[in-house]
Motif scaffolding. Structure first.
Motif, PDB file in Angstrom:
ATOM      1  N   LEU A   1     -17.686 -43.763  -5.893  1.00  0.00           N
ATOM      2  CA  LEU A   1     -17.911 -42.756  -6.914  1.00  0.00           C
ATOM      3  C   LEU A   1     -18.674 -41.367  -6.719  1.00  0.00           C
ATOM      4  O   LEU A   1     -17.985 -40.649  -7.446  1.00  0.00           O
ATOM      5  CB  LEU A   1     -19.775 -43.381  -7.381  1.00  0.00           C
ATOM      6  CG  LEU A   1     -20.906 -42.658  -8.567  1.00  0.00           C
ATOM      7  CD1 LEU A   1     -21.637 -43.853  -8.880  1.00  0.00           C
ATOM      8  CD2 LEU A   1     -21.270 -41.751  -7.919  1.00  0.00           C
TER       9      LEU A   1
ATOM     10  N   ASN B   1     -22.650 -46.037  -3.111  1.00  0.00           N
ATOM     11  CA  ASN B   1     -21.393 -46.477  -3.065  1.00  0.00           C
ATOM     12  C   ASN B   1     -20.094 -44.760  -3.113  1.00  0.00           C
ATOM     13  O   ASN B   1     -20.681 -44.382  -3.713  1.00  0.00           O
ATOM     14  CB  ASN B   1     -20.961 -46.477  -4.280  1.00  0.00           C
ATOM     15  CG  ASN B   1     -19.223 -47.327  -4.894  1.00  0.00           C
ATOM     16  OD1 ASN B   1     -18.718 -47.259  -3.885  1.00  0.00           O
ATOM     17  ND2 ASN B   1     -18.860 -47.791  -5.355  1.00  0.00           N
TER      18      ASN B   1
ATOM     19  N   ILE C   1     -22.775 -40.312 -13.453  1.00  0.00           N
ATOM     20  CA  ILE C   1     -23.456 -40.814 -12.954  1.00  0.00           C
ATOM     21  C   ILE C   1     -24.735 -40.083 -13.540  1.00  0.00           C
ATOM     22  O   ILE C   1     -25.719 -40.255 -13.127  1.00  0.00           O
ATOM     23  CB  ILE C   1     -23.302 -40.693 -11.390  1.00  0.00           C
ATOM     24  CG1 ILE C   1     -24.013 -41.390 -10.723  1.00  0.00           C
ATOM     25  CG2 ILE C   1     -22.978 -39.220 -10.889  1.00  0.00           C
ATOM     26  CD1 ILE C   1     -24.214 -43.497 -11.128  1.00  0.00           C
TER      27      ILE C   1
ATOM     28  N   PHE D   1     -26.134 -46.524  -7.348  1.00  0.00           N
ATOM     29  CA  PHE D   1     -24.934 -46.509  -7.484  1.00  0.00           C
ATOM     30  C   PHE D   1     -24.598 -45.116  -6.693  1.00  0.00           C
ATOM     31  O   PHE D   1     -23.424 -45.462  -6.440  1.00  0.00           O
ATOM     32  CB  PHE D   1     -24.513 -45.927  -9.017  1.00  0.00           C
ATOM     33  CG  PHE D   1     -24.062 -47.393 -10.047  1.00  0.00           C
ATOM     34  CD1 PHE D   1     -24.488 -48.531  -9.384  1.00  0.00           C
ATOM     35  CD2 PHE D   1     -23.628 -47.189 -10.807  1.00  0.00           C
ATOM     36  CE1 PHE D   1     -24.729 -49.554 -10.144  1.00  0.00           C
ATOM     37  CE2 PHE D   1     -23.405 -48.253 -11.414  1.00  0.00           C
ATOM     38  CZ  PHE D   1     -23.494 -49.421 -11.487  1.00  0.00           C
TER      39      PHE D   1
ATOM     40  N   ILE E   1     -31.010 -47.026 -12.034  1.00  0.00           N
ATOM     41  CA  ILE E   1     -29.195 -47.197 -11.161  1.00  0.00           C
ATOM     42  C   ILE E   1     -28.570 -46.527 -10.411  1.00  0.00           C
ATOM     43  O   ILE E   1     -27.654 -46.632  -9.387  1.00  0.00           O
ATOM     44  CB  ILE E   1     -28.964 -47.588 -12.602  1.00  0.00           C
ATOM     45  CG1 ILE E   1     -29.092 -49.110 -13.298  1.00  0.00           C
ATOM     46  CG2 ILE E   1     -27.424 -48.316 -12.696  1.00  0.00           C
ATOM     47  CD1 ILE E   1     -29.024 -49.301 -14.380  1.00  0.00           C
ATOM     48  N   ARG E   2     -28.999 -45.152 -10.828  1.00  0.00           N
ATOM     49  CA  ARG E   2     -28.294 -43.931 -10.098  1.00  0.00           C
ATOM     50  C   ARG E   2     -28.373 -43.611  -8.348  1.00  0.00           C
ATOM     51  O   ARG E   2     -27.128 -43.952  -7.915  1.00  0.00           O
ATOM     52  CB  ARG E   2     -28.888 -42.526 -10.743  1.00  0.00           C
ATOM     53  CG  ARG E   2     -28.189 -41.747 -10.911  1.00  0.00           C
ATOM     54  CD  ARG E   2     -28.503 -40.157 -10.286  1.00  0.00           C
ATOM     55  NE  ARG E   2     -28.616 -40.368 -12.169  1.00  0.00           N
ATOM     56  CZ  ARG E   2     -29.963 -39.988 -12.846  1.00  0.00           C
ATOM     57  NH1 ARG E   2     -30.960 -38.748 -11.520  1.00  0.00           N
ATOM     58  NH2 ARG E   2     -30.283 -39.119 -13.974  1.00  0.00           N
TER      59      ARG E   2
ATOM     60  N   ALA F   1     -17.948 -55.698  -7.053  1.00  0.00           N
ATOM     61  CA  ALA F   1     -18.940 -54.895  -7.346  1.00  0.00           C
ATOM     62  C   ALA F   1     -19.037 -53.796  -6.871  1.00  0.00           C
ATOM     63  O   ALA F   1     -19.379 -53.002  -7.630  1.00  0.00           O
ATOM     64  CB  ALA F   1     -20.318 -55.484  -6.433  1.00  0.00           C
TER      65      ALA F   1
ATOM     66  N   VAL G   1     -26.790 -41.264 -16.203  1.00  0.00           N
ATOM     67  CA  VAL G   1     -27.123 -42.775 -15.995  1.00  0.00           C
ATOM     68  C   VAL G   1     -28.569 -43.512 -15.466  1.00  0.00           C
ATOM     69  O   VAL G   1     -29.584 -41.959 -14.797  1.00  0.00           O
ATOM     70  CB  VAL G   1     -26.207 -43.520 -14.935  1.00  0.00           C
ATOM     71  CG1 VAL G   1     -27.279 -45.112 -14.289  1.00  0.00           C
ATOM     72  CG2 VAL G   1     -25.338 -43.362 -14.727  1.00  0.00           C
TER      73      VAL G   1
ATOM     74  N   SER H   1     -18.950 -50.147  -9.403  1.00  0.00           N
ATOM     75  CA  SER H   1     -20.033 -49.280  -9.666  1.00  0.00           C
ATOM     76  C   SER H   1     -19.601 -47.821  -9.008  1.00  0.00           C
ATOM     77  O   SER H   1     -20.707 -47.264  -8.420  1.00  0.00           O
ATOM     78  CB  SER H   1     -20.723 -49.635  -8.797  1.00  0.00           C
ATOM     79  OG  SER H   1     -20.729 -49.705  -6.950  1.00  0.00           O
ATOM     80  N   SER H   2     -17.907 -47.546  -8.775  1.00  0.00           N
ATOM     81  CA  SER H   2     -17.586 -46.482  -8.820  1.00  0.00           C
ATOM     82  C   SER H   2     -17.727 -45.220  -9.887  1.00  0.00           C
ATOM     83  O   SER H   2     -17.333 -44.435  -8.992  1.00  0.00           O
ATOM     84  CB  SER H   2     -16.071 -46.595  -8.250  1.00  0.00           C
ATOM     85  OG  SER H   2     -15.266 -46.977  -9.430  1.00  0.00           O
ATOM     86  N   GLY H   3     -17.863 -45.514 -10.472  1.00  0.00           N
ATOM     87  CA  GLY H   3     -18.149 -44.103 -11.943  1.00  0.00           C
ATOM     88  C   GLY H   3     -17.007 -44.395 -12.204  1.00  0.00           C
ATOM     89  O   GLY H   3     -17.234 -43.024 -13.221  1.00  0.00           O
TER      90      GLY H   3
END
Length: 261
Positions: free
Chosen positions: A210, A207, A193, A204, A200-201, A182, A196, A186-188
């Protein structure tokens, strides 16, 4: 023993453990090192061909999807491969009954070896892409290096904290694969980013990896600026994770020593 002598002794111990890991892990096969190069290339082309039909022929930044994906995948992959290795080393060493200092030295040896492997993989993959005519010269190599170093220390902090948590609650190991995947996805590494959707941004951006990826891309691509990049958040999380991880390891060590008495 003064501080200088102590650090020198620890450095020799870590180096010896690094050599031992190289011999024991890759003595019978060099496939592990080869796979460190092949896997990112596979990710690059899988992503390109899977997204080509849904996107334009122009990457979000730069001139090629291949380089764009490579600059993200290898950062995220290095974190994903290194963190469980460090945490697993600490858990195994505890079961083997080694002292805390030997456990930490072994963890540092794994950390350095895996990070260097990731850095070499990045260099080789970009070199291979350059041979095929892609633009792989970073605009600001020092910024790229700073991002990679930041990723390395965050990886160490994450691993120390994860080892502590799984020592206190071993059941968490059942969810390790899901958690790592996961965070990896979601690390981009496959997107920008800033483009997005906001809902969602915001998720994320929690993380830290990212931010490592975006930091690296800011240094790699001339003129690229990520409005969502937060270096302060990344560095704060890294320091907190390392502090909690080391303090927790020390606390567990003292607790076990007190129980033996």
């Amino acid at each position: 023993m003064n501080l200088s002598a102590s650090l020198s002794l620890q450095a020799r111990s870590v180096f010896a453990l690094m050599l031992r890991r190289v011999r024991t892990r890759y003595a019978g096969s060099r496939a592990g090192y080869i796979w460190a190069i092949v896997e990112p290339i596979c990710w690059v082309f899988i992503l390109k061909f899977s997204l080509r039909g849904a996107a334009s022929h122009h990457p979000p930044v730069g001139t090629s999807y291949e380089v764009f994906f490579a600059t993200g995948v290898i950062i995220a992959r290095t974190w994903r491969k290194t963190s469980p290795s460090i945490a697993g080393t600490l858990r195994r060493r505890k079961r083997e009954g080694l002292t805390a200092l030997h456990r930490l030295d072994a963890a540092y040896a794994v950390w350095i070896l895996e990070i260097v492997t990731g850095l070499v993989a990045m260099s080789i993959v970009l070199f291979i892409l350059g041979v095929f005519g892609f633009d792989v010269v970073p605009a600001d190599p020092l910024t790229c290096l700073a991002a990679f170093v930041a990723m390395a220390f965050y990886t160490l902090g994450f691993a120390l904290l994860w080892s502590l948590l799984t020592s206190l609650a071993p059941g968490l190991l059942h969810f390790q694969g899901i958690l790592m995947m996961a965070l990896f996805l979601s690390s981009g590494f496959h997107m920008i980013i800033d483009r997005v959707p906001p809902v969602i941004r915001e998720v994320f951006l929690w993380n830290p990896i990212l931010h490592c990826v975006e930091w690296f891309r800011e240094g790699f691509y001339p003129g690229y600026v990520c409005a969502s990049l937060d270096r302060g958040y990344l560095l704060t999380v890294t320091i907190v994770f390392i502090a909690i991880g080391l303090a927790g390891e020390r606390a567990l060590r003292d607790h076990k020593a007190a129980r033996k008495k």
